[in-house]
Each structure stands twice: as structure tokens, then as C-alpha cells.
Design a protein around this motif. Structure first.
Motif, PDB file in Angstrom:
ATOM      1  N   UNK A  37       1.010   7.614  -6.771  1.00 52.83           N
ATOM      2  CA  UNK A  37       1.989   8.295  -5.913  1.00 52.83           C
ATOM      3  C   UNK A  37       2.898   7.300  -5.212  1.00 52.83           C
ATOM      4  N   UNK A  38       2.340   6.153  -4.841  1.00 52.12           N
ATOM      5  CA  UNK A  38       3.151   5.138  -4.160  1.00 52.12           C
ATOM      6  C   UNK A  38       4.190   4.541  -5.107  1.00 52.12           C
ATOM      7  N   UNK A  39       3.830   4.367  -6.368  1.00 55.25           N
ATOM      8  CA  UNK A  39       4.792   3.884  -7.355  1.00 55.25           C
ATOM      9  C   UNK A  39       5.937   4.875  -7.525  1.00 55.25           C
ATOM     10  N   UNK A  40       5.600   6.162  -7.502  1.00 54.67           N
ATOM     11  CA  UNK A  40       6.648   7.192  -7.593  1.00 54.67           C
ATOM     12  C   UNK A  40       7.563   7.117  -6.373  1.00 54.67           C
ATOM     13  N   UNK A  41       6.963   6.943  -5.199  1.00 56.99           N
ATOM     14  CA  UNK A  41       7.739   6.837  -3.959  1.00 56.99           C
ATOM     15  C   UNK A  41       8.681   5.624  -4.024  1.00 56.99           C
ATOM     16  N   UNK A  42       8.179   4.491  -4.486  1.00 58.79           N
ATOM     17  CA  UNK A  42       9.011   3.294  -4.613  1.00 58.79           C
ATOM     18  C   UNK A  42      10.111   3.484  -5.645  1.00 58.79           C
ATOM     19  N   UNK A  43       9.799   4.199  -6.703  1.00 65.32           N
ATOM     20  CA  UNK A  43      10.808   4.471  -7.733  1.00 65.32           C
ATOM     21  C   UNK A  43      11.952   5.302  -7.163  1.00 65.32           C
ATOM     22  N   UNK A  44      11.614   6.288  -6.326  1.00 61.63           N
ATOM     23  CA  UNK A  44      12.643   7.113  -5.680  1.00 61.63           C
ATOM     24  C   UNK A  44      13.508   6.250  -4.765  1.00 61.63           C
ATOM     25  N   UNK A  45      12.877   5.369  -3.989  1.00 62.41           N
ATOM     26  CA  UNK A  45      13.645   4.504  -3.083  1.00 62.41           C
ATOM     27  C   UNK A  45      14.567   3.570  -3.868  1.00 62.41           C
ATOM     28  N   UNK A  58      13.570  -3.102   4.742  1.00 65.78           N
ATOM     29  CA  UNK A  58      12.152  -2.730   4.673  1.00 65.78           C
ATOM     30  C   UNK A  58      11.234  -3.939   4.855  1.00 65.78           C
ATOM     31  N   UNK A  59      11.734  -5.132   4.579  1.00 64.57           N
ATOM     32  CA  UNK A  59      10.889  -6.323   4.674  1.00 64.57           C
ATOM     33  C   UNK A  59      10.484  -6.638   6.100  1.00 64.57           C
ATOM     34  N   UNK A  60      11.321  -6.251   7.081  1.00 58.31           N
ATOM     35  CA  UNK A  60      10.969  -6.550   8.478  1.00 58.31           C
ATOM     36  C   UNK A  60      11.091  -5.352   9.406  1.00 58.31           C
ATOM     37  N   UNK A  61      11.562  -4.214   8.903  1.00 56.05           N
ATOM     38  CA  UNK A  61      11.589  -2.988   9.712  1.00 56.05           C
ATOM     39  C   UNK A  61      12.486  -3.068  10.929  1.00 56.05           C
ATOM     40  N   UNK A  62      13.678  -3.651  10.784  1.00 57.36           N
ATOM     41  CA  UNK A  62      14.550  -3.840  11.942  1.00 57.36           C
ATOM     42  C   UNK A  62      15.579  -2.726  12.118  1.00 57.36           C
ATOM     43  N   UNK A  63      15.559  -1.713  11.263  1.00 55.11           N
ATOM     44  CA  UNK A  63      16.470  -0.575  11.416  1.00 55.11           C
ATOM     45  C   UNK A  63      15.649   0.706  11.474  1.00 55.11           C
ATOM     46  N   UNK A  64      16.194   1.752  12.117  1.00 54.50           N
ATOM     47  CA  UNK A  64      15.450   3.013  12.189  1.00 54.50           C
ATOM     48  C   UNK A  64      15.075   3.574  10.828  1.00 54.50           C
ATOM     49  N   UNK A  65      16.027   3.574   9.896  1.00 51.55           N
ATOM     50  CA  UNK A  65      15.709   4.189   8.602  1.00 51.55           C
ATOM     51  C   UNK A  65      14.632   3.407   7.859  1.00 51.55           C
ATOM     52  N   UNK A  66      14.603   2.089   8.047  1.00 50.10           N
ATOM     53  CA  UNK A  66      13.571   1.296   7.384  1.00 50.10           C
ATOM     54  C   UNK A  66      12.188   1.657   7.905  1.00 50.10           C
ATOM     55  N   UNK A  67      12.059   1.749   9.222  1.00 48.14           N
ATOM     56  CA  UNK A  67      10.755   2.101   9.785  1.00 48.14           C
ATOM     57  C   UNK A  67      10.382   3.531   9.456  1.00 48.14           C
ATOM     58  N   UNK A  68      11.348   4.423   9.440  1.00 43.15           N
ATOM     59  CA  UNK A  68      11.041   5.801   9.057  1.00 43.15           C
ATOM     60  C   UNK A  68      10.488   5.852   7.628  1.00 43.15           C
ATOM     61  N   UNK A  69      11.104   5.100   6.722  1.00 41.90           N
ATOM     62  CA  UNK A  69      10.642   5.103   5.334  1.00 41.90           C
ATOM     63  C   UNK A  69       9.284   4.423   5.193  1.00 41.90           C
ATOM     64  N   UNK A  70       9.039   3.374   5.987  1.00 39.00           N
ATOM     65  CA  UNK A  70       7.726   2.729   5.975  1.00 39.00           C
ATOM     66  C   UNK A  70       6.655   3.709   6.434  1.00 39.00           C
ATOM     67  N   UNK A  71       6.934   4.429   7.506  1.00 42.87           N
ATOM     68  CA  UNK A  71       5.969   5.405   8.022  1.00 42.87           C
ATOM     69  C   UNK A  71       5.799   6.573   7.046  1.00 42.87           C
ATOM     70  N   UNK A  72       6.885   7.000   6.421  1.00 42.50           N
ATOM     71  CA  UNK A  72       6.797   8.084   5.434  1.00 42.50           C
ATOM     72  C   UNK A  72       5.953   7.651   4.240  1.00 42.50           C
ATOM     73  N   UNK A  73       5.845   6.339   4.024  1.00 42.25           N
ATOM     74  CA  UNK A  73       5.041   5.829   2.926  1.00 42.25           C
ATOM     75  C   UNK A  73       3.556   6.105   3.059  1.00 42.25           C
ATOM     76  N   UNK A  74       3.129   6.609   4.222  1.00 44.22           N
ATOM     77  CA  UNK A  74       1.735   7.004   4.379  1.00 44.22           C
ATOM     78  C   UNK A  74       1.462   8.382   3.772  1.00 44.22           C
TER      79      UNK A  74
END
Length: 293
Positions: A37-45, A58-74
Motif C-alpha cells: 500500500x505504501x508503494x501505491x501511495x508513493x506512486x501516486x505522489x 518531504x525530506x525535511x517537512x518544512x512546508x504544511x503540505x509536506x507534513x500533511x502528506x507525511x502524516x497521511x502516509x500512516x
């Protein structure tokens, strides 16, 4: 032990599949389904038009959308847990929370107490070297709150359902001693927080605090017989770390304030670790008091 008698409400549903083989199979299947499922999620991104810029964010989470996507990755991990619980253990996902009424009551009771503690601690003066600086306007930050809180709740719920809900209850159904069913999930929780590439020499200490947090959450879960208090402790802790003050340049995309250093400053981070430990102790004691009321 009498103080952990309420824990039986969470352990009893795990008894039919209490043999170690079931747990090993369950963990293996959760990891397998999650990876797919995580591979599918990464493919979509990666299919998004601005993926090159997003990948950097996404590498450092310094923008709102990056952190939102990191959290959505759970979400893939939560879906994997739900699927394995239903197929292998014949248990519903939210059955891991315990009785719904008491779980919700415990969550709100502990959340209110911890929120008050957080306000008190936030009003205390900081040493000059640790004083956080405001990084975005209050209005802009307020606009981030609804979605940020929802996604932080998704993250902490996934981790608590997995570690304190699933692993702890399955181990407790097989092994009666708390040394096993409290310590094993806590050690795994700490191992997943071990990140020497980011935190350098402090990585061991941060992983150690994660183990201590896991033990505190396990204790609250066993005392209450629901996942509500552990969820509250985890939720308030992560809201504070992600939305109030974060380290500069590291997962600070949603934070109102940023500390004047990043994880690469090992000396400054090491000086902050005792404070983090004291706050964890205060949070655990506050939750214990709230549960007695």
C-alpha cells in the motif's frame, strides 16, 4: 496485578489467537500489506506534476503540505492493520480501543488535563539559547489547525492501535507478566524512532525517550482498560511538537514557533533532552491524576 485488572477488557478478545505463531504471522502480514500500500501511495505522489519540488519538501517537512502528506502516509499502515485483524484474528480495528464509551471519556478527560499542563509549561520562560521564534502569522497558523489536528490524530491513532492496541493485547493474552507485554512493544516503538542520520549522537537518547513513552502509554492503557489515555498523551505530545514549536528546518512546516537550532546541532539538542524527559514525566503523572477523578 490489581491496578492492571481493567486491562483484561482489551486482552480477552485476543485470547482465541494468543499463540505466538498468530502474532508472528500477523506482524509479518501487516508489514507485507503496508509495503504494498505504501508503494501505491508513493506512486501516486510521484505522479503529481510538482513531484521534484515536493520530494525535496518531504525530506525535511518544512512546508504544511509536506507534513500533511507525511502524516497521511500512516493511512496505509492503518489499513494494513485493519485488514490483518479482520482476516487473521477475526477482530474489528476499533475493538482495539476498548469499550467505546469509556475510551472516549478517558480520551477527553486526559486531553483536557494535558492541554492545561501544556498551557502552563508554554507560559514558562525559556533560556535565551532555547527561546523559540515565531515563524508564521497567527492567522495563517490558525488556518492550518483543522486538517493538521485530523492528520496528527490519524498518525497517533495508527501507532497506538498497532503498539498498545494490537501488540500489547496479543502479548498479554499469551504472557501474564507486564515485563513482556509492556516492554516488547515499547522497545519496538523506540527502535522505529532511532534515526542516527538525522540526530547523530543524540539518536540513542531520543530512541530511549520513545521507549519510556511507550512504557508510559502501556501503563495508562493497562490501568484504564482502554486506549483513550494513551491516545490523549500521544496526541497532545505530537500536537505540541509539530504545531507549537519544532526544531528549525526539521518537521516545522505546521509549527507556530521554531527553536533556534536544528537536529544537526547535537550540543543544543542534548541540552534539551532532560527537559523533554521531565515533560514526559509530568504528562504521565497528569494523565494518571486525570484518570482518578
Amino acid at each position: 496485578m490489581d491496578r492492571y485488572r481493567p486491562h483484561e477488557r482489551l486482552v480477552a478478545p485476543a485470547q482465541p489467537t494468543a499463540a505466538p505463531g498468530w502474532l508472528v504471522a500477523g506482524v509479518g502480514l501487516i508489514l507485507l500489506v503496508f509495503m504494498v500500500l505504501n508503494l501505491i501511495y508513493l506512486w501516486v505522489l510521484q505522479a503529481l506534476p510538482d513531484w521534484p519540488m515536493l520530494r525535496h519538501e518531504l525530506s525535511d517537512g518544512t512546508t504544511p503540505r509536506a507534513l500533511w502528506l507525511i502524516l497521511l502516509g500512516f493511512l496505509p499502515l492503518l489499513a494494513a492493520l485493519a485488514l490483518v485483524l479482520r482476516v487473521l484474528h477475526r477482530r474489528p480495528l476499533f475493538g482495539l480501543l476498548g469499550p467505546p464509551g469509556p475510551a472516549l471519556r478517558d480520551f477527553w478527560r486526559v486531553t483536557r488535563a494535558l492541554a492545561l499542563l501544556f498551557v502552563i509549561l508554554a507560559l514558562l520562560p525559556y533560556p535565551d539559547a532555547l527561546a523559540p521564534q515565531q515563524r508564521i502569522s497567527l492567522g495563517d497558523w490558525a488556518g492550518l489547525i483543522p486538517l493538521s489536528l485530523a492528520l496528527i490524530l490519524l498518525q497517533v491513532a495508527t501507532e497506538e492501535l498497532l503498539f498498545r492496541g494490537y501488540l500489547q493485547s496479543q502479548l498479554a493474552a499469551r504472557f501474564r507478566t507486564p515485563v513482556i507485554w509492556m516492554l516488547v512493544p515499547a522497545l519496538l516503538f523506540g527502535l522505529l524512532h532511532f534515526d542516527p542520520a538525522t540526530y547523530g549522537s543524540n539518536a540513542v537518547w531520543l530512541a530511549g525517550w520513545a521507549v519510556v513513552f511507550g512504557l508510559a502509554a502501556a501503563d495508562l492503557t493497562a490501568r484504564s482498560g482502554t486506549l483513550g489515555p494513551a491516545l490523549a498523551l500521544h496526541f497532545v505530545n505530537n500536537v505540541s511538537a509539530l504545531m507549537w514549536s519544532s526544531m528549525q528546518g526539521h518537521w516545522d512546516g505546521l509549527a507556530l514557533f521554531a527553536l533556534p537550532f536544528g537536529p544537526g546541532n547535537t550540543a543544543m539538542l542534548a541540552g534539551l533532552l532532560p527537559v523533554e524527559g521531565l515533560m514526559l514525566l509530568c504528562g504521565w503523572l497528569t494523565a494518571r491524576i486525570a484518570l482518578r477523578r
